[in-house]
Design a protein around this motif. Sequence first.
Motif, PDB file in Angstrom:
ATOM      1  N   LEU A  39     -42.467 -36.047  42.675  1.00 30.93           N
ATOM      2  CA  LEU A  39     -41.041 -35.423  42.955  1.00 30.93           C
ATOM      3  C   LEU A  39     -41.406 -34.266  43.735  1.00 30.93           C
ATOM      4  CD1 LEU A  39     -39.731 -35.748  39.187  1.00 30.93           C
ATOM      5  CD2 LEU A  39     -38.547 -36.672  41.449  1.00 30.93           C
ATOM      6  N   ARG A  40     -42.509 -33.440  43.452  1.00 35.36           N
ATOM      7  CA  ARG A  40     -42.977 -32.198  44.013  1.00 35.36           C
ATOM      8  C   ARG A  40     -43.098 -32.469  45.480  1.00 35.36           C
ATOM      9  NH1 ARG A  40     -46.971 -31.163  41.105  1.00 35.36           N
ATOM     10  NH2 ARG A  40     -45.767 -29.859  39.603  1.00 35.36           N
ATOM     11  N   ALA A  44     -38.106 -33.163  45.728  1.00 32.87           N
ATOM     12  CA  ALA A  44     -37.400 -33.675  44.780  1.00 32.87           C
ATOM     13  C   ALA A  44     -37.151 -33.039  43.415  1.00 32.87           C
ATOM     14  CB  ALA A  44     -37.158 -35.305  44.683  1.00 32.87           C
ATOM     15  N   LEU A  45     -38.026 -31.981  43.329  1.00 31.64           N
ATOM     16  CA  LEU A  45     -38.041 -31.231  41.979  1.00 31.64           C
ATOM     17  C   LEU A  45     -36.905 -30.257  42.102  1.00 31.64           C
ATOM     18  CD1 LEU A  45     -41.603 -30.548  40.694  1.00 31.64           C
ATOM     19  CD2 LEU A  45     -39.777 -31.456  39.611  1.00 31.64           C
ATOM     20  N   THR A  46     -35.684 -30.482  41.836  1.00 34.04           N
ATOM     21  CA  THR A  46     -34.523 -29.642  42.023  1.00 34.04           C
ATOM     22  C   THR A  46     -34.814 -28.235  41.202  1.00 34.04           C
ATOM     23  OG1 THR A  46     -33.015 -31.613  42.220  1.00 34.04           O
ATOM     24  CG2 THR A  46     -32.096 -29.356  41.814  1.00 34.04           C
ATOM     25  N   SER A  48     -37.934 -26.875  38.262  1.00 36.10           N
ATOM     26  CA  SER A  48     -39.004 -27.129  37.698  1.00 36.10           C
ATOM     27  C   SER A  48     -39.580 -25.751  36.917  1.00 36.10           C
ATOM     28  CB  SER A  48     -40.307 -27.593  38.512  1.00 36.10           C
ATOM     29  OG  SER A  48     -41.253 -27.729  37.876  1.00 36.10           O
ATOM     30  N   ALA A  63     -38.511 -30.510  34.215  1.00 33.65           N
ATOM     31  CA  ALA A  63     -37.968 -30.967  35.510  1.00 33.65           C
ATOM     32  C   ALA A  63     -36.683 -31.567  35.386  1.00 33.65           C
ATOM     33  CB  ALA A  63     -39.176 -31.950  36.006  1.00 33.65           C
ATOM     34  N   SER A  65     -34.240 -33.606  38.559  1.00 37.42           N
ATOM     35  CA  SER A  65     -34.322 -34.277  40.041  1.00 37.42           C
ATOM     36  C   SER A  65     -33.006 -34.925  39.945  1.00 37.42           C
ATOM     37  CB  SER A  65     -35.602 -35.147  40.132  1.00 37.42           C
ATOM     38  OG  SER A  65     -35.869 -36.310  39.046  1.00 37.42           O
ATOM     39  N   TYR A  77     -28.094 -35.028  38.127  1.00 37.09           N
ATOM     40  CA  TYR A  77     -29.550 -35.001  37.848  1.00 37.09           C
ATOM     41  C   TYR A  77     -29.957 -35.537  36.614  1.00 37.09           C
ATOM     42  CZ  TYR A  77     -28.643 -31.850  41.745  1.00 37.09           C
ATOM     43  OH  TYR A  77     -28.342 -31.238  43.024  1.00 37.09           O
ATOM     44  N   TYR A 159     -33.171 -43.330  39.167  1.00 34.71           N
ATOM     45  CA  TYR A 159     -33.874 -41.961  39.340  1.00 34.71           C
ATOM     46  C   TYR A 159     -34.585 -42.116  40.477  1.00 34.71           C
ATOM     47  CZ  TYR A 159     -33.338 -40.942  34.487  1.00 34.71           C
ATOM     48  OH  TYR A 159     -32.826 -40.373  33.128  1.00 34.71           O
ATOM     49  N   HIS A 160     -34.959 -40.901  40.838  1.00 31.99           N
ATOM     50  CA  HIS A 160     -35.946 -40.848  42.315  1.00 31.99           C
ATOM     51  C   HIS A 160     -36.962 -41.906  42.261  1.00 31.99           C
ATOM     52  CE1 HIS A 160     -38.535 -39.049  45.416  1.00 31.99           C
ATOM     53  NE2 HIS A 160     -37.450 -38.574  45.836  1.00 31.99           N
TER      54      HIS A 160
END
Length: 167
Positions: A39-40, A44-46, A48, A63, A65, A77, A159-160
């Motif tokens: 994600l990082r 995409a880590l909206t 954290s 976290a 995302s 999210y 999910y992502h």
Amino acid sequence: MQLRPERPADAPAIASLIAQAFDGHPHSGGTEPAIVRELRAAGALTISLVAVDETGNIVGHIAFSPVTIAGRAGRWYGLGPISVLPALQRAGIGSRLMTDGLARLKALGAEGCVVLGEPAYYGRWGFAVHEGLVYPGVPPEYFMALAFAGGVPRGEVAYHAAFAAQA
């Protein structure tokens, strides 16, 4: 205990914390550190957040995302993972991360958040099962949503792609 956004130098400590928190957990495949790493890497880590103790050690992490619903991106999210060092679990760190993280998500203009987890825990923040909002392959009673603005949409949640990461 201080809560703050993660910093680039925190990544190794966060990965270690997540691995420790999920070690031996019956519903974990051990991929949680890889999910956060991916994600990082994808940007995409909206949100954290880390919880830092008085000695500067990271003892908790949460976290958030983006997710899609019915194939559409929006302002919803996914929460997760949330991790606390095993020796400090049940001391309120996770609750503080949840409360602060959800407030930050709302402040960003999010419409809502979904989570896959224990209803008794996440229900304390208003998460509930909503008919028509589904995440395939899991018992429906463990997939919940919390709307911040408007109602809860209907459709399949995805999910992502980082959630497919391997350990």
